[in-house]
Motif scaffolding. Structure first.
Motif, PDB file in Angstrom:
ATOM      1  N   TRP A  79       0.787  -1.226   0.000  1.00 30.86           N
ATOM      2  CA  TRP A  79       0.000   0.000   0.000  1.00 30.86           C
ATOM      3  C   TRP A  79       0.822   1.281   0.000  1.00 30.86           C
ATOM      4  CZ3 TRP A  79      -4.456  -0.215  -1.984  1.00 30.86           C
ATOM      5  CH2 TRP A  79      -5.219  -1.381  -1.867  1.00 30.86           C
ATOM      6  N   SER A  80       1.974   1.275   0.598  1.00 29.57           N
ATOM      7  CA  SER A  80       2.779   2.503   0.610  1.00 29.57           C
ATOM      8  C   SER A  80       3.153   2.916  -0.816  1.00 29.57           C
ATOM      9  CB  SER A  80       4.034   2.313   1.470  1.00 29.57           C
ATOM     10  OG  SER A  80       4.720   1.136   1.093  1.00 29.57           O
ATOM     11  N   TRP A  81       3.509   1.970  -1.644  1.00 34.11           N
ATOM     12  CA  TRP A  81       3.890   2.275  -3.021  1.00 34.11           C
ATOM     13  C   TRP A  81       2.660   2.482  -3.904  1.00 34.11           C
ATOM     14  CZ3 TRP A  81       9.079   0.862  -5.409  1.00 34.11           C
ATOM     15  CH2 TRP A  81      10.101   1.026  -4.467  1.00 34.11           C
ATOM     16  N   ILE A  83      -0.086   3.937  -2.890  1.00 32.19           N
ATOM     17  CA  ILE A  83      -0.478   5.314  -2.583  1.00 32.19           C
ATOM     18  C   ILE A  83       0.391   6.296  -3.365  1.00 32.19           C
ATOM     19  CG2 ILE A  83      -0.476   7.061  -0.736  1.00 32.19           C
ATOM     20  CD1 ILE A  83      -1.339   4.667   1.160  1.00 32.19           C
ATOM     21  N   ILE A 129       7.789  10.107   0.476  1.00 31.79           N
ATOM     22  CA  ILE A 129       6.527   9.525   0.950  1.00 31.79           C
ATOM     23  C   ILE A 129       6.577   8.003   0.989  1.00 31.79           C
ATOM     24  CG2 ILE A 129       4.051   9.324   0.492  1.00 31.79           C
ATOM     25  CD1 ILE A 129       4.171  12.215  -0.588  1.00 31.79           C
ATOM     26  N   ALA A 130       7.036   7.352  -0.087  1.00 30.10           N
ATOM     27  CA  ALA A 130       7.075   5.877  -0.100  1.00 30.10           C
ATOM     28  C   ALA A 130       7.929   5.322   1.048  1.00 30.10           C
ATOM     29  CB  ALA A 130       7.562   5.352  -1.445  1.00 30.10           C
ATOM     30  N   LEU A 133       6.117   5.908   4.425  1.00 31.88           N
ATOM     31  CA  LEU A 133       4.979   5.001   4.592  1.00 31.88           C
ATOM     32  C   LEU A 133       5.434   3.563   4.811  1.00 31.88           C
ATOM     33  CD1 LEU A 133       2.423   6.391   1.961  1.00 31.88           C
ATOM     34  CD2 LEU A 133       2.323   6.596   4.460  1.00 31.88           C
ATOM     35  N   ASP A 134       6.524   3.144   4.154  1.00 31.03           N
ATOM     36  CA  ASP A 134       7.082   1.800   4.402  1.00 31.03           C
ATOM     37  C   ASP A 134       7.452   1.639   5.876  1.00 31.03           C
ATOM     38  OD1 ASP A 134       6.861   0.811   1.819  1.00 31.03           O
ATOM     39  OD2 ASP A 134       8.948   1.200   1.291  1.00 31.03           O
ATOM     40  N   LEU A 136       6.231   3.523   8.455  1.00 28.02           N
ATOM     41  CA  LEU A 136       5.036   3.654   9.300  1.00 28.02           C
ATOM     42  C   LEU A 136       4.091   2.459   9.186  1.00 28.02           C
ATOM     43  CD1 LEU A 136       4.240   7.437   8.694  1.00 28.02           C
ATOM     44  CD2 LEU A 136       5.095   6.395  10.804  1.00 28.02           C
ATOM     45  N   ILE A 137       3.860   1.983   7.971  1.00 28.25           N
ATOM     46  CA  ILE A 137       2.885   0.897   7.761  1.00 28.25           C
ATOM     47  C   ILE A 137       3.502  -0.471   8.027  1.00 28.25           C
ATOM     48  CG2 ILE A 137       1.418  -0.285   6.055  1.00 28.25           C
ATOM     49  CD1 ILE A 137       1.118   2.446   4.626  1.00 28.25           C
ATOM     50  N   TYR A 138       4.727  -0.689   7.531  1.00 25.51           N
ATOM     51  CA  TYR A 138       5.311  -2.035   7.532  1.00 25.51           C
ATOM     52  C   TYR A 138       6.502  -2.196   8.470  1.00 25.51           C
ATOM     53  CZ  TYR A 138       2.438  -2.366   3.342  1.00 25.51           C
ATOM     54  OH  TYR A 138       1.391  -2.343   2.463  1.00 25.51           O
TER      55      TYR A 138
END
Length: 185
Positions: A79-81, A83, A129-130, A133-134, A136-138
């Protein structure tokens, strides 16, 4: 049709664009040597579609195309990528306000504008951003995801800069230039 509604033509373009994004992402990508990071020709096509159909279509093509590609070929979207693909497609689409391909004009000035916008859009998305998010999310390690983001970003910038510019220029040549005496058949 209301001002904020998408036309049937744009909805069809989103579906076709997402499908082509999946196909290009799967069959026309080149490994970089960095795990899970490839040179993606799909972003050159995304740039063309976003310029033709605008930021909403560009964002949705990036979102749907990347999510489907990941789900089909890797089992689940990253999802990070995904987005970031949506964001990059949206930002490419904003360039359509400066570059009107329907007028058949894509000369040096438009090429420079297009490439400045695409480099800024991809730098924001892939360099910052990618990776964030990597993390934060993963909970991915920062050193790994920033290297992946930089490699993906630079390769996408080059791909869109070369292939995307060629695609857009080729498309523009098929359009009648405004002020031209040529009659469309």
């Amino acid at each position: 049709m209301g001002k904020n509604q998408l036309s049937t033509k744009t909805i069809v373009a989103i579906g076709i664009g997402a499908a082509v994004f999946v196909i290009l992402g799967r069959f026309v990508s080149i490994p970089t040597g960095i795990p899970n990071t490839t040179v993606e020709t799909a972003y050159a096509f995304l740039a063309l579609m976003a310029l033709l159909f605008g930021p909403i279509a560009g964002g949705l093509i990036g979102l749907i195309g990347h999510a489907l590609k990941d789900a089909i070929f890797y089992g689940t979207p990253w999802w990070s990528w995904v987005i970031v693909s949506a964001l990059v497609g949206f930002l490419f689409g904003l360039a359509s306000r400066k570059i009107n391909l329907d007028e058949g004009r894509f000369g040096a000035k438009q090429m420079v504008s297009f490439n400045i916008i695409q480099v800024i859009a991809q730098a924001i998305g892939w360099f910052f951003i990618a990776p964030m998010l990597d993390i934060l999310i993963y909970a991915e390690p920062a050193n790994k995801v920033f290297v992946q983001g930089i490699v993906a970003g630079v390769s996408n910038m080059v791909t869109v800069g070369v292939l995307g510019t060629l695609l857009v220029a080729a498309y523009a040549k098929t359009r009648t230039k405004s002020g031209s005496l040529r009659v469309e058949k």
